[in-house]
Design a protein around this motif. Sequence first.
Motif, mmCIF file in Angstrom:
data_model
loop_
_atom_site.group_PDB
_atom_site.id
_atom_site.type_symbol
_atom_site.label_atom_id
_atom_site.label_comp_id
_atom_site.label_asym_id
_atom_site.label_seq_id
_atom_site.Cartn_x
_atom_site.Cartn_y
_atom_site.Cartn_z
ATOM 1 N N LEU A 180 1.544 -5.837 -20.912
ATOM 2 C CA LEU A 180 2.274 -6.986 -20.377
ATOM 3 C C LEU A 180 3.672 -6.579 -19.935
ATOM 4 O O LEU A 180 4.172 -7.070 -18.912
ATOM 5 C CB LEU A 180 2.340 -8.088 -21.439
ATOM 6 C CG LEU A 180 3.029 -9.382 -21.027
ATOM 7 C CD1 LEU A 180 2.433 -9.954 -19.764
ATOM 8 C CD2 LEU A 180 2.943 -10.405 -22.166
ATOM 9 N N ASP A 235 3.355 -4.952 -16.525
ATOM 10 C CA ASP A 235 2.997 -5.948 -15.514
ATOM 11 C C ASP A 235 4.140 -6.908 -15.245
ATOM 12 O O ASP A 235 4.339 -7.353 -14.112
ATOM 13 C CB ASP A 235 1.752 -6.721 -15.961
ATOM 14 C CG ASP A 235 0.488 -5.902 -15.807
ATOM 15 O OD1 ASP A 235 0.526 -4.906 -15.053
ATOM 16 O OD2 ASP A 235 -0.524 -6.231 -16.450
ATOM 17 N N CYS A 236 4.886 -7.231 -16.285
ATOM 18 C CA CYS A 236 6.023 -8.137 -16.106
ATOM 19 C C CYS A 236 7.077 -7.495 -15.210
ATOM 20 O O CYS A 236 7.599 -8.138 -14.291
ATOM 21 C CB CYS A 236 6.616 -8.494 -17.472
ATOM 22 S SG CYS A 236 8.078 -9.549 -17.371
ATOM 23 N N GLU A 292 6.637 -5.068 -13.026
ATOM 24 C CA GLU A 292 6.148 -4.833 -11.670
ATOM 25 C C GLU A 292 5.777 -6.121 -10.938
ATOM 26 O O GLU A 292 5.949 -6.205 -9.717
ATOM 27 C CB GLU A 292 4.928 -3.892 -11.739
ATOM 28 C CG GLU A 292 5.313 -2.499 -12.231
ATOM 29 C CD GLU A 292 4.109 -1.611 -12.522
ATOM 30 O OE1 GLU A 292 2.964 -2.062 -12.317
ATOM 31 O OE2 GLU A 292 4.321 -0.472 -12.982
#
Lengths: 274, 138
Positions: A237, A240-241, A243
């Motif tokens: 996470l 992903d956060c 990016e």
Amino acid sequence: MNPTFAADPAGRPVLDLRAVARPPDLSDAPAPSPEARAVAIRTWKGRMVNEHASAQVWASLLPQAMRAAVPPALLVGLPAAASDELRHAEQCAGVVLALGGDARAPLPTLSPLPQHDDVGPLEGFLRNILSVGCLSETVAVALIRAEHAELTPGPLRELLGTILADEIQHARLGWTALGLIAPKLDAAAKARTQAYLAVALAHQIEHELPLLPVVALPDDPALPQLGVCAGADARRLFFDCVEGAILPPLAGLGFDAAGAWAEARRRAAPLAAR
Amino acid sequence: MHPTRADLHQKAMQAAISVTLALGVACGQPPQPFEKDPTVTASAADSAEPSGADTADGDTASEAADDTASEDGAEDTGTTALGTCVGIVDPEELTACCAALSAACDAAFPDDWEAAYECAWGAASGCTPWGPPVPPVA
């Protein structure tokens, strides 16, 4: 309130929130194994210390922001955030007590807030609010939101929900400040901020990932219901956060966000590998 | 129904994206609605383990702690006999070492919170609990 001022045998200050913490009622939460309970206590005690220390960071931003003549509408958010973090520390201490732990811990020595004397006060403040508000707090929002969503309704979910609501405001404060200040940067200042962005992103990797260890947790279904996340999920996470949530708006401001991220991952290698 | 990991991930991403909308408002731009399915790289969502998963092995973590326990600096800094993570440079190795040291200290001092905390997080341990978001210098 009856505050106590404690110190350990070495004379270092000890954060003692036993008197002010209000333990939530966890009687409906699944009972953890002794090993899992110890992990949960350690996690929430760490959060207690971290939230308290975060209050110091927010409070330290205020004098720098005032020197930079930051508009009062933004200034007021800084002590408010510090106050929020102090309340979060008490809330975390309450969970420690509810789990049967001891809501005391020696306070770590914090690095002083960088003043960035190589640049003007507004640019220096921008660097710090970028790191604290736009990066750290946005990542915190994602991580806490995931933990919150996993909890079943109950006192602990309510408690984490109030913390999440505050962290959302802190992150919004950071992005608002960035949106107000970044367009005022001249070309040289923008280039310096671009360089700092890589430093700040690398710092995120170095700061966040060690807090999300991949060491296996006890196999106990009670742990997620006690607000303890699986480190591997949280690490995914985190990336992903950064990016998916953080880099796009930075690119929208004209920064080479992808380039800064690539540079940050080079700096923080091998930790930066997914 | 218990949320799936994908549900949790999407809620978290939406929350993170939503706070960045404050940027557009501050810049005088109308806020853009965030995607219902925010960008999530397939490699992240599908990956069973991060690349550092080999340190999830408890033995590895223990070895990291054991290896550093014999360092000369341990005695100089007054740390406990359980070990220290001082001197470890590799971040992944440091993470594993600190996690192992913390667990060992809890087990060694079940009734003495000060000793357990000092053992795990004191200056001699080389570890810090949940370091705060102090920004870096340039």
